[in-house]
Scaffold this active site. Structure first.
Site, PDB file in Angstrom:
ATOM      1  N   SER A   1     -54.484 -19.154  25.811  1.00  0.00           N
ATOM      2  CA  SER A   1     -54.813 -20.431  26.451  1.00  0.00           C
ATOM      3  C   SER A   1     -53.842 -20.744  27.581  1.00  0.00           C
ATOM      4  CB  SER A   1     -54.763 -21.564  25.433  1.00  0.00           C
ATOM      5  OG  SER A   1     -55.681 -21.326  24.394  1.00  0.00           O
TER       6      SER A   1
HETATM    7  N1  SAH Z   1     -54.417 -19.910  20.101  1.00  0.00           N
HETATM    8  C1  SAH Z   1     -54.595 -18.875  21.095  1.00  0.00           C
HETATM    9  C2  SAH Z   1     -55.985 -18.915  21.701  1.00  0.00           C
HETATM   10  C3  SAH Z   1     -56.753 -17.729  21.329  1.00  0.00           C
HETATM   11  S1  SAH Z   1     -58.429 -17.678  21.936  1.00  0.00           S
HETATM   12  C4  SAH Z   1     -53.494 -18.981  22.149  1.00  0.00           C
HETATM   13  O1  SAH Z   1     -52.411 -19.391  21.848  1.00  0.00           O
HETATM   14  O2  SAH Z   1     -53.679 -18.602  23.277  1.00  0.00           O
HETATM   15  C5  SAH Z   1     -59.323 -18.197  20.514  1.00  0.00           C
HETATM   16  C6  SAH Z   1     -59.293 -17.269  19.316  1.00  0.00           C
HETATM   17  O3  SAH Z   1     -60.167 -17.831  18.341  1.00  0.00           O
HETATM   18  C7  SAH Z   1     -59.776 -15.846  19.559  1.00  0.00           C
HETATM   19  O4  SAH Z   1     -58.751 -14.945  19.237  1.00  0.00           O
HETATM   20  C8  SAH Z   1     -60.971 -15.708  18.613  1.00  0.00           C
HETATM   21  O5  SAH Z   1     -61.092 -14.429  18.032  1.00  0.00           O
HETATM   22  C9  SAH Z   1     -60.660 -16.761  17.562  1.00  0.00           C
HETATM   23  N2  SAH Z   1     -61.810 -17.214  16.771  1.00  0.00           N
HETATM   24  C10 SAH Z   1     -63.083 -17.475  17.172  1.00  0.00           C
HETATM   25  N3  SAH Z   1     -63.833 -17.856  16.132  1.00  0.00           N
HETATM   26  C11 SAH Z   1     -63.023 -17.838  15.022  1.00  0.00           C
HETATM   27  C12 SAH Z   1     -63.212 -18.123  13.640  1.00  0.00           C
HETATM   28  N4  SAH Z   1     -64.398 -18.509  13.148  1.00  0.00           N
HETATM   29  N5  SAH Z   1     -62.161 -17.986  12.814  1.00  0.00           N
HETATM   30  C13 SAH Z   1     -60.947 -17.589  13.262  1.00  0.00           C
HETATM   31  N6  SAH Z   1     -60.706 -17.308  14.562  1.00  0.00           N
HETATM   32  C14 SAH Z   1     -61.727 -17.433  15.442  1.00  0.00           C
END
Ligand code: SAH
Length: 220
Positions: A71
């Site tokens: 993010s």
């Molecule tokens: N928190 C991260 C953002 C990652 S992007 C940061 O610090 O940058 C969002 C993430 O959510 C992805 O890795 C994706 O695989 C995960 N995601 C999507 N649906 C999900 C679910 N149902 N359970 C767990 N993770 C999920």
């Protein structure tokens, strides 16, 4: 042996570069000093591939593989500020660990952090990054985050870092009374939403438009 300039924070990944990022976050309206201090401390560049580490302190989302992104720093700061609501956090649940950067920031502002990810190789990367930072109050879980982690509920804070079309019922149930959830909601346009649980209801506040990868069902 020569020090690896990326890993050892020389040049584009140095403390000074991080200070500039914090100054920009202030200009963008982030006010919570606890959040700014946490982000000054956490090296974002160790969470991305070395090939793009020099871009780690730009205020932008970056690819982390598997079609996912780390993010944008502004969003990490904003969501953490909203989750705190100006008060210390006890037990926090994060959905969507990704590379673990937001998790690391949460580990500085909460007592305990649990984070769930549905893509196992990403979770393993996150585990390595968090180990490197010695974030000991964090536990990671490979699972479908929409289910939460019921056995450890209730949570004082729940942060969802992927876009949900609707707020998962399980997460609402696992929020403590007096707790706060921050979640991007909507299909198409997503609205960052704060949900506060009171003794007898949930109060929703819509905050700002955001763009997250989708919350998907099941594990990958
Ligand atoms: N928190 C991260 C953002 C990652 S992007 C940061 O610090 O940058 C969002 C993430 O959510 C992805 O890795 C994706 O695989 C995960 N995601 C999507 N649906 C999900 C679910 N149902 N359970 C767990 N993770 C999920």
């Amino acid at each position: 042996m020569a020090l690896n300039p990326i890993k050892h924070g020389i040049g584009m990944t140095s403390q000074r570069t991080r200070e500039r990022l914090i100054a920009r976050l202030r200009e963008e309206g982030i006010r919570d000093e606890v959040v700014l201090a946490a982000m000054l401390e956490i090296p974002r560049h160790i969470f991305v591939d070395e090939a793009i580490a020099s871009r780690a302190y730009e205020d932008t989302a970056l690819p982390i593989g598997y079609g996912q992104t780390i993010s944008q720093p502004y969003i990490v700061a904003r969501m953490t500020e909203i989750l705190r609501g100006g008060a210390p956090l006890g037990k926090v649940l994060e959905i969507g660990t990704g590379c673990g950067y937001q998790t690391a920031v949460l580990s500085k502002v909460a007592q305990e952090v649990y984070s769930v990810e549905r893509i196992n190789p990403l979770l393993m990367k996150a585990r390595n990054h968090l180990r490197e930072l010695r974030a000991r109050n964090v536990k990671l879980k490979y699972a479908d985050g929409a289910m939460g982690i019921p056995e450890l509920a209730p949570y004082d804070g729940i942060m969802v870092t992927c876009g949900a079309t609707i707020v998962p019922q399980e997460l609402l149930q696992q929020l403590a009374v007096g707790g706060r959830m921050v979640i991007p909601v909507g299909s198409g346009d997503q609205v960052l939403t704060l949900i506060e649980r009171t003794p007898d209801s949930y109060v929703q506040t819509k905050l700002e438009l955001v763009k997250f990868v989708p919350l998907l069902g099941g594990i990958a």
